[in-house]
Scaffold this active site. Structure first.
Site, PDB file in Angstrom:
ATOM      1  N   GLY A  46      45.339  41.349  42.920  1.00  0.00           N
ATOM      2  CA  GLY A  46      45.133  41.011  41.520  1.00  0.00           C
ATOM      3  C   GLY A  46      45.943  41.923  40.616  1.00  0.00           C
ATOM      4  N   GLY A  78      46.638  42.693  36.274  1.00  0.00           N
ATOM      5  CA  GLY A  78      46.426  42.407  34.859  1.00  0.00           C
ATOM      6  C   GLY A  78      47.322  43.266  34.009  1.00  0.00           C
ATOM      7  N   SER A 109      46.338  47.120  38.386  1.00  0.00           N
ATOM      8  CA  SER A 109      46.623  46.317  39.571  1.00  0.00           C
ATOM      9  C   SER A 109      45.560  46.630  40.616  1.00  0.00           C
ATOM     10  CB  SER A 109      48.014  46.638  40.143  1.00  0.00           C
ATOM     11  OG  SER A 109      49.027  46.288  39.226  1.00  0.00           O
ATOM     12  N   VAL A 110      45.153  45.614  41.377  1.00  0.00           N
ATOM     13  CA  VAL A 110      44.100  45.798  42.367  1.00  0.00           C
ATOM     14  C   VAL A 110      44.662  45.536  43.762  1.00  0.00           C
ATOM     15  CG1 VAL A 110      41.785  45.107  43.113  1.00  0.00           C
ATOM     16  CG2 VAL A 110      42.378  45.050  40.676  1.00  0.00           C
ATOM     17  N   LYS A 147      41.511  49.737  42.233  1.00  0.00           N
ATOM     18  CA  LYS A 147      42.027  49.338  40.922  1.00  0.00           C
ATOM     19  C   LYS A 147      42.854  50.490  40.362  1.00  0.00           C
ATOM     20  CE  LYS A 147      40.421  47.974  36.303  1.00  0.00           C
ATOM     21  NZ  LYS A 147      39.222  47.681  35.481  1.00  0.00           N
ATOM     22  N   ASP A 166      33.939  41.640  28.088  1.00  0.00           N
ATOM     23  CA  ASP A 166      35.082  40.887  28.620  1.00  0.00           C
ATOM     24  C   ASP A 166      34.638  40.017  29.796  1.00  0.00           C
ATOM     25  OD1 ASP A 166      37.705  40.032  28.667  1.00  0.00           O
ATOM     26  OD2 ASP A 166      38.406  41.671  29.939  1.00  0.00           O
TER      27      ASP A 166
END
Length: 478
Positions: A188, A190, A194-195, A209, A311
């Site tokens: 993942g 964003g 980053s994950v 993360k 969120d």
């Protein structure tokens, strides 16, 4: 026993079911104290006695059970809450709605129990005994102060026990666990992080993360998220393992959060990605949204200080082996009623499509804002359409799309689920459609434009449970 109401005392014959693992007798009219015969049911894994009229003290024999979930909420239990067995983890039991309970875990926020004074044995101490006790206490206090002062002088301050439950890992360990943060392990990405998937020693799978510290606000998000994770623990929140604040091999600052790996990915992937060969069925969708609502109820109503996620969206909902949902990513979260993380016009407030309209007008982040995001996500889960779908414009949004279907009695036309699996008869089909309509109405009620008109999250949890009970009864009877 969903859908049926029983009155009177709990059937004594239940005590003979020693091998029973799951017992749900919630939402009935049982009353009185729990019978001692239940103490023989040591095989129970889950026990739900909520929404009855049970009274008296919580039986101590429940401490000896190997329960994973215990729901005693909304009865009239009173007295001291046990602190052993299942009662050692606040996320595994619920006692909400019992106004006369006291004691228990600190995070429950209950008043201390008053000790009953035994007047029969009350004695008056002679004056010299009282003086001796005071002198002894004073000497002990002075000794403790002296020891602590010496430790401080030697540079050995005592460490807070709050962080002792977190594993300590280094940058080198995370580098090795993720194969040098390889693209193959990237699961993942964003704007601010980053994950990566990784494996620690003893084959423990993790999600790392890594913050993009060059992005404005990334460091504050890291500090904020660490602060939140130190204060919360719930079965429907992503489990954090540790954090890492170090430097990489180039001397650059490095900050990362390490979580328990969720093998079934995010809710967003299941709704909008071709990664998964299968899709979510109707019961799975309702179950997932119950999990998310339960997590919000915990954050808003059961924490010592109210926490707002700020969120909430499908990409922040992670699913474990059993498709249980876990809410993650608290980078924008804030504590209500404190001076921490006060909002201002430059702060990013949620994600477009999920953030409530009042945030765009500069309003403070509140728990009702989370409820709005939940409502939009519930509509998205049921329709399969995100709030930013190409079919939506200024004249037609996700809420209006659903509202029109309800007005036209065309609920099944907008549902993205194979509801026919529960519609083997015409009568069942009508009941399923009623459940679908009720679910969509909850989504609309949560995402009302006015914060004051939005549903309370605790009511959302209760209503979704009722819908799930009805759907399961339909499935069993078909």
């Amino acid at each position: 026993m969903g859908g049926c109401n029983f009155t009177g005392n709990i059937p004594s014959g239940l005590g003979g079911c020693a091998s029973l693992s799951y017992l749900y007798i919630n939402d009935n009219l049982f009353q009185g104290m729990l019978p001692p015969s239940l103490s023989s049911m040591r095989g129970l894994i889950e026990l739900d006695l909520s929404h009855n009229n049970f009274s008296g003290q919580i039986p101590p024999f429940l401490e000896g059970f190997s329960l994973r979930a215990l729901n005693l909420s909304f009865n009239t239990f009173e007295g001291e809450v046990p602190v052993k067995g299942v009662f050692t983890n606040a996320s595994e039991f619920s006692i909400a709605g019992n106004g006369k309970l006291c004691g228990g875990l600190v995070e429950l926020g209950l008043p201390k129990c008053k000790k009953k004074e035994n007047k029969k044995h009350k004695r008056r101490f002679p004056v010299f005994v009282i003086v001796l006790l005071i002198a002894s206490t004073l000497l002990v206090v002075l000794f403790v102060v002296y020891v602590l002062f010496k430790k401080k002088r030697k540079g050995q301050p005592s460490q807070s026990s709050t962080n002792e439950r977190f594993l300590k890992v280094s940058y080198d360990q995370l580098l090795k666990a993720t194969d040098d943060f390889s693209e193959a392990n990237l699961i993942g990405k964003g704007g601010s992080s980053s994950v990566y998937k990784g494996v620690l020693e003893h084959d423990r799978f993790i999600a790392v993360k890594v913050l993009h510290l060059q992005i404005r606000g990334a460091h504050k998000n890291f500090v904020r998220e660490c602060e939140v994770w130190r204060t919360i623990r719930h079965r429907n929140l992503l489990k954090i393992i540790t954090s890492c604040s170090s430097v990489d091999f180039q001397g650059n600052d490095f900050k990362a959060l390490v979580y328990e790996f969720m093998p079934n990915g995010s809710l967003h992937d299941w709704l909008h990605s071709s990664v998964h060969a299968s899709t979510l069925n109707l019961l799975q969708k309702i179950n997932i949204m119950i999990d998310v609502a339960s997590a919000l109820d915990y954050l808003h109503n059961l924490c010592v200080t109210t926490i707002v996620h700020c969120d909430l969206k499908p990409s922040n909902i992670l699913l474990d082996d059993n498709m249980v949902a876990h809410v993650g990513d608290f980078g924008l979260a804030r504590f209500i009623g404190t001076n921490s993380y006060i909002n201002n016009s430059s702060v990013v407030k949620g994600t477009i499509g999920y953030a409530p309209p009042e945030y765009g007008l500069g309003s403070e982040m509140t728990s009702s804002g989370d409820v709005y995001s939940f409502g939009i996500m519930l509509l998205e889960v049921m329709t399969g359409k995100s709030p930013t779908n190409d079919i939506f414009n200024e004249d037609l949004g996700l809420r209006k799309f659903v509202s029109m279907a309800l007005v036209d009695h065309a609920v099944t036309d907008v549902i993205d689920s194979d509801a026919s699996t529960l519609q083997s008869t015409e009568a069942n089909g009508k009941k399923v459609e009623e459940c679908l309509a009720s679910t969509l109405k909850i989504g609309l009620a949560c995402s009302a434009d006015s914060p004051a008109q939005r549903m309370k999250i605790e009511n959302v949890v209760r209503e979704l449970h009722h819908i799930m009970d009805d759907l399961q009864n339909i499935q069993v009877r078909k």
